[in-house]
Design a protein around this motif. Structure first.
Motif, short mmCIF file in Angstrom:
data_model
loop_
_atom_site.label_atom_id
_atom_site.label_comp_id
_atom_site.label_asym_id
_atom_site.label_seq_id
_atom_site.Cartn_x
_atom_site.Cartn_y
_atom_site.Cartn_z
N VAL A 53 -1.60 -0.71 -10.43
CA VAL A 53 -1.00 -1.99 -9.81
C VAL A 53 0.00 -1.62 -8.89
O VAL A 53 0.48 -1.95 -7.89
N ASN A 56 13.61 -4.23 -4.09
CA ASN A 56 12.76 -5.23 -4.68
C ASN A 56 11.75 -4.90 -5.43
O ASN A 56 11.49 -5.63 -6.49
N PHE A 57 10.84 -3.61 -4.99
CA PHE A 57 9.98 -3.29 -5.81
C PHE A 57 10.51 -2.95 -7.32
O PHE A 57 9.72 -3.44 -8.22
N GLN A 106 0.66 -2.48 5.51
CA GLN A 106 0.07 -3.54 6.19
C GLN A 106 0.90 -4.63 6.52
O GLN A 106 0.62 -5.41 7.34
N TRP A 107 2.15 -4.54 6.14
CA TRP A 107 3.02 -5.73 6.47
C TRP A 107 4.57 -5.17 6.88
O TRP A 107 5.11 -6.29 7.52
N LEU A 144 -4.40 0.94 -15.42
CA LEU A 144 -4.01 -0.25 -14.83
C LEU A 144 -2.81 -0.52 -14.24
O LEU A 144 -2.50 -0.56 -13.05
N THR A 145 -1.60 -0.16 -15.20
CA THR A 145 -0.26 -0.29 -14.43
C THR A 145 0.00 0.59 -13.44
O THR A 145 0.74 0.35 -12.34
N ALA A 155 -0.99 0.28 -5.57
CA ALA A 155 -1.85 -0.43 -4.57
C ALA A 155 -0.62 -1.37 -3.85
O ALA A 155 -0.90 -1.54 -2.72
N SER A 156 0.23 -1.72 -4.73
CA SER A 156 1.44 -2.77 -4.07
C SER A 156 2.35 -1.76 -3.23
O SER A 156 2.61 -2.24 -2.03
N GLY A 172 0.33 -0.97 -0.06
CA GLY A 172 0.40 -2.40 0.82
C GLY A 172 1.37 -2.62 1.58
O GLY A 172 1.21 -3.28 2.88
N ILE A 227 10.85 -6.09 -9.34
CA ILE A 227 9.56 -6.65 -9.93
C ILE A 227 9.19 -5.95 -10.79
O ILE A 227 8.88 -6.46 -12.06
N PHE A 228 8.92 -4.46 -10.99
CA PHE A 228 8.15 -3.75 -11.60
C PHE A 228 9.03 -3.49 -12.98
O PHE A 228 8.63 -3.55 -14.01
#
Lengths: 195, 195
Positions: free
Chosen positions: A153, A179-180, A163-164, A149-150, A156-157, A160, A183-184
């Motif tokens: 996650v 920043n990533f 997309q932006w 899962l980790t 996927a981010s 992503g 956060i992680f």
DNA sequence: CCTACCGATCGGTAGG
DNA sequence: CCTACCGATCGGTAGG
């Protein structure tokens, strides 16, 4: 030489159309019009519509692997290597923005054997990140409940971003990676000590 | 009544095909074959191929909004509300797995005015999460550098669940949400005190 | 790189 | 829900 350039131009234009309209919804006639030529003429440069998608997907997959290898080939803790891998992944996406989006969203339109190959590469890439997290946890650097899962996650981010991300925006690829990592590695809850 | 059921069956089957093949690459004849009927007969139940996509997208968008509203309508800290919003988002995805995937990947094939409407809804949903993070930061609960990036990181990883969630797998939706909360609130670095 | 064209398939309608 | 069918468009080829 002029033919080579024309081929690259075709692939670049097709990638842009695949990103905005999707592979299946982009016709060779639309592509031809964007290039200022007839649809039939494109086949003097490429073998098929899918061949363009194949090139984009495998080039990007290769870039991601190379980036990861760069990240983990330098000495350091698992935390160092994870940070470096994130930097590399962000770099590959932001420097191949349209191709990265097409790779992420259109790979399912590949036919065999390419479809199976690209799935295998994606699985392997995920396994590399997973092993990095697993090693870091075994060494006592990381904590998390489920490594699968980790990993997903995180990936996927990261994916992503395509997309932006805006090349003309405020955030540079380096700042995004920073920043990533923040956060992680540390989360967003304001802690009392380490933050 | 039998017609209503048939209509729902058509939409369900179409959603499954849109997920695996994509909207543009799914033909009405393929859909008809999966339903054991002729392509022309489908039009006794629906108006167009796109109408199915419209229903899926707007239903899911509505579910996500309702879920968020449930999360923030109960009292608590911003941390509590964020955790609840994550639980709701995970719930919507895992209980509408195929529809959620189609919404995420095929909305760009909507025509106007639906395309503009669905983009607006996505933008508003992201703004709700962003405001929640912003408020939490102002109250001193959260720390992060860029609220836009942080919001997108969170939403991208949440939406990514649709790509890997297995209803027959080990992790329950609740466990998935718990893991998300742990990662985003506290990070994966083993801290000395708060963890 | 073009004209001319192929067979296949597309979403959808008419009429029952 | 079916048969019969529409015009449009698809990816791609032949031949120059």
């Amino acid at each position: 030489m002029s033919l080579v350039n024309r081929k690259e131009q075709i692939e670049q234009t097709a990638t842009r159309l695949f990103k905005t309209q999707g592979f299946a919804a982009t016709s060779m006639r639309t592509l031809a019009q964007s290039l200022g030529m007839e649809a039939a003429s494109i086949y003097a440069h490429i073998r098929s519509k899918e061949e363009i998608l194949q090139k984009v997907c495998f080039r990007l997959a290769n870039d991601f692997f190379t980036g990861f290898q760069n990240a983990v080939s330098q000495p350091g803790t698992s935390t160092d290597q994870l940070q470096a891998a994130i930097v590399e992944h962000v770099r590959v996406i932001t420097t191949n923005l349209e191709a990265a989006t097409v790779f992420q969203t259109e790979w399912r339109h590949l036919s065999e054997p390419y479809l199976g190959q690209i799935i295998k590469l994606q699985t392997e890439y995920e396994a590399k990140f997973r092993d990095l997290l697993k090693t870091g946890k075994a060494k006592g650097e990381f904590k998390f409940n489920d490594v699968h899962l980790t990993t997903r996650v995180l990936l996927a981010s990261l994916n992503g971003i395509a997309q932006w991300y805006n090349p003309d925006g405020i955030l540079t690829p380096t700042e995004i990676a920073t920043n990533f990592n923040s956060i992680f590695l540390h989360g967003i809850v304001k802690g009392k000590i380490s933050n």
